[in-house]
Write a protein that holds these residues in place. Structure first.
Motif, PDB file in Angstrom:
ATOM      1  N   GLN A 248       6.048  -5.236  21.441  1.00 38.23           N
ATOM      2  CA  GLN A 248       7.423  -4.909  21.831  1.00 38.23           C
ATOM      3  C   GLN A 248       7.668  -3.401  21.855  1.00 38.23           C
ATOM      4  OE1 GLN A 248       9.669  -7.039  18.883  1.00 38.23           O
ATOM      5  NE2 GLN A 248       9.345  -9.044  19.830  1.00 38.23           N
ATOM      6  N   TYR A 249       6.601  -2.608  21.685  1.00 36.47           N
ATOM      7  CA  TYR A 249       6.651  -1.137  21.694  1.00 36.47           C
ATOM      8  C   TYR A 249       7.483  -0.583  20.534  1.00 36.47           C
ATOM      9  CZ  TYR A 249       4.863  -1.961  26.375  1.00 36.47           C
ATOM     10  OH  TYR A 249       4.116  -2.403  27.434  1.00 36.47           O
ATOM     11  N   ASP A 250       7.612  -1.374  19.476  1.00 40.39           N
ATOM     12  CA  ASP A 250       8.291  -0.891  18.275  1.00 40.39           C
ATOM     13  C   ASP A 250       7.228  -0.331  17.331  1.00 40.39           C
ATOM     14  OD1 ASP A 250       9.976  -0.340  16.197  1.00 40.39           O
ATOM     15  OD2 ASP A 250      10.412  -2.435  15.691  1.00 40.39           O
ATOM     16  N   TYR A 251       6.691   0.834  17.684  1.00 35.61           N
ATOM     17  CA  TYR A 251       5.584   1.406  16.936  1.00 35.61           C
ATOM     18  C   TYR A 251       6.008   1.829  15.526  1.00 35.61           C
ATOM     19  CZ  TYR A 251       3.455   1.528  21.564  1.00 35.61           C
ATOM     20  OH  TYR A 251       2.966   1.178  22.785  1.00 35.61           O
ATOM     21  N   ARG A 252       7.188   2.370  15.400  1.00 37.44           N
ATOM     22  CA  ARG A 252       7.649   2.806  14.084  1.00 37.44           C
ATOM     23  C   ARG A 252       7.838   1.604  13.152  1.00 37.44           C
ATOM     24  NH1 ARG A 252      12.127   7.636  14.995  1.00 37.44           N
ATOM     25  NH2 ARG A 252      10.695   9.177  15.896  1.00 37.44           N
ATOM     26  N   GLY A 253       8.434   0.558  13.669  1.00 37.93           N
ATOM     27  CA  GLY A 253       8.623  -0.635  12.854  1.00 37.93           C
ATOM     28  C   GLY A 253       7.300  -1.243  12.429  1.00 37.93           C
ATOM     29  N   ALA A 254       6.326  -1.251  13.340  1.00 38.52           N
ATOM     30  CA  ALA A 254       5.016  -1.803  13.015  1.00 38.52           C
ATOM     31  C   ALA A 254       4.312  -0.977  11.952  1.00 38.52           C
ATOM     32  CB  ALA A 254       4.157  -1.881  14.281  1.00 38.52           C
ATOM     33  N   THR A 255       4.351   0.357  12.094  1.00 40.42           N
ATOM     34  CA  THR A 255       3.679   1.208  11.107  1.00 40.42           C
ATOM     35  C   THR A 255       4.410   1.179   9.765  1.00 40.42           C
ATOM     36  OG1 THR A 255       4.894   3.111  12.016  1.00 40.42           O
ATOM     37  CG2 THR A 255       2.646   2.759  12.791  1.00 40.42           C
ATOM     38  N   ALA A 256       5.724   1.005   9.780  1.00 42.55           N
ATOM     39  CA  ALA A 256       6.466   0.915   8.520  1.00 42.55           C
ATOM     40  C   ALA A 256       6.023  -0.317   7.729  1.00 42.55           C
ATOM     41  CB  ALA A 256       7.968   0.860   8.800  1.00 42.55           C
ATOM     42  N   ILE A 257       5.910  -1.450   8.400  1.00 46.13           N
ATOM     43  CA  ILE A 257       5.437  -2.665   7.731  1.00 46.13           C
ATOM     44  C   ILE A 257       3.990  -2.489   7.280  1.00 46.13           C
ATOM     45  CG2 ILE A 257       5.019  -5.137   8.024  1.00 46.13           C
ATOM     46  CD1 ILE A 257       7.244  -5.154  10.119  1.00 46.13           C
ATOM     47  N   ALA A 258       3.174  -1.839   8.113  1.00 46.67           N
ATOM     48  CA  ALA A 258       1.778  -1.608   7.753  1.00 46.67           C
ATOM     49  C   ALA A 258       1.672  -0.733   6.505  1.00 46.67           C
ATOM     50  CB  ALA A 258       1.045  -0.947   8.923  1.00 46.67           C
ATOM     51  N   VAL A 259       2.550   0.264   6.379  1.00 48.25           N
ATOM     52  CA  VAL A 259       2.533   1.134   5.201  1.00 48.25           C
ATOM     53  C   VAL A 259       2.881   0.337   3.953  1.00 48.25           C
ATOM     54  CG1 VAL A 259       3.780   3.025   4.080  1.00 48.25           C
ATOM     55  CG2 VAL A 259       2.935   3.291   6.406  1.00 48.25           C
TER      56      VAL A 259
END
Length: 285
Positions: A248-259
């Motif tokens: 969904q191109y929500d890169y910040r949201g994805a990396t936040a969960i990954a962190v």
């Protein structure tokens, strides 16, 4: 006085070897992990908190951590049993059984997921006898295996078993059977031999196998995505949610969960390593 002790080695000197080691670890491990943290620095604290604490994300944390923990605990018990049988007994087909333990290592995770789904779906070899909608169910209300939390647990157990077996097996091979014989000679029953003689020796290796199995389950994606059903708030695991946000191109949201997953995994592994260190020190004393 030199800070490092010099020892004879076939490899180059300490400075060169240490330099290559730090360079390789930095390139392969630290740089990718740092990129995830740097990506989240562009978010405000409120945006970060909203991204990692939404109801859908919290539900994925719950199913991921609980299923991984349950699978690692089950693998610790049965992995110890499998390792014991492979080390202590000689039987026809032992080498084949020993090779089958490594199958989840070599099998692509997507193939494992498809195979497990085919077996445990309502029309599968096992699912048809247990699924509520199965063709030949044998229980009044049935048990839904595929596309449920149980399916996730089955997949995580499948991929985590080799970590426990291969960690405990070398330690068992070094334990002399004479220890058990001496314990029996001194009047100990089987339970006392297991709890007071064998488990203290096996506990550090067993704890390491549990940690590896647990960590592997936390990051598993391929084998779970097919058998889980991927229903938000019910059977959606965190790695799948990260992939969904990337699509969904929500890169910040994805990396936040990954962190968050990275920090949680590191904290748990650090805690387990501290417990392992304490157990070794306590055993020596």
């Amino acid at each position: 006085m030199s800070l490092f002790c010099k020892e004879r080695s076939a490899l180059p000197g300490l400075n060169l070897s240490l330099g290559f080691t730090l360079f390789y670890l930095g390139l392969i491990v630290l740089v990718p992990l740092s990129a995830a943290f740097l990506k989240t620095f562009g978010m405000t604290w409120d945006e970060f908190a909203a991204a990692v604490t939404s109801p859908r994300v919290l539900a994925s944390y719950k199913i991921t951590f609980f299923a991984s923990l349950a699978a690692a605990l089950v693998n610790s018990v049965f992995g110890l049993l499998v390792a014991w049988v492979l080390v202590r007994y000689s039987f026809p087909g032992r080498r084949i059984v020993d090779a089958l333990v490594d199958l989840p290592f070599a099998l692509p995770t997507a193939v494992a997921g498809i195979a497990l789904t085919a077996i445990y779906a309502k029309n599968g070899w096992v699912g048809q006898f247990l699924d509520p909608d199965g063709a030949h169910r044998i229980l009044p209300h049935g048990i839904k295996l595929a596309f449920s939390e149980i399916g996730i647990f089955i997949a995580l157990t499948f991929i985590g078993l080799p970590f426990v077996v291969r960690t405990v097996q070398p330690v068992l091979e070094e334990l002399e059977p004479e220890l058990e014989e001496a314990s029996a000679t001194l009047g100990a029953n089987r339970w006392q031999t297991i709890t007071r003689v064998l488990l203290p020796e096996l506990f550090p290796a067993l704890l390491t196998g549990f940690a590896l199995s647990f960590a592997r389950a936390l990051g598993e994606y391929g084998s779970v995505v097919f058998i889980s059903g991927n229903m938000p708030m019910k059977t959606e695991i965190t790695p799948l949610l990260i992939i969904t946000k990337l699509e969904q191109y929500d890169y910040r949201g994805a990396t936040a969960i990954a962190v968050v997953m990275l920090c949680a995994s590191f904290t748990l592994l650090l805690l387990i390593n501290l417990i392992q260190k304490w157990s070794r020190r306590h055993h020596r004393v």
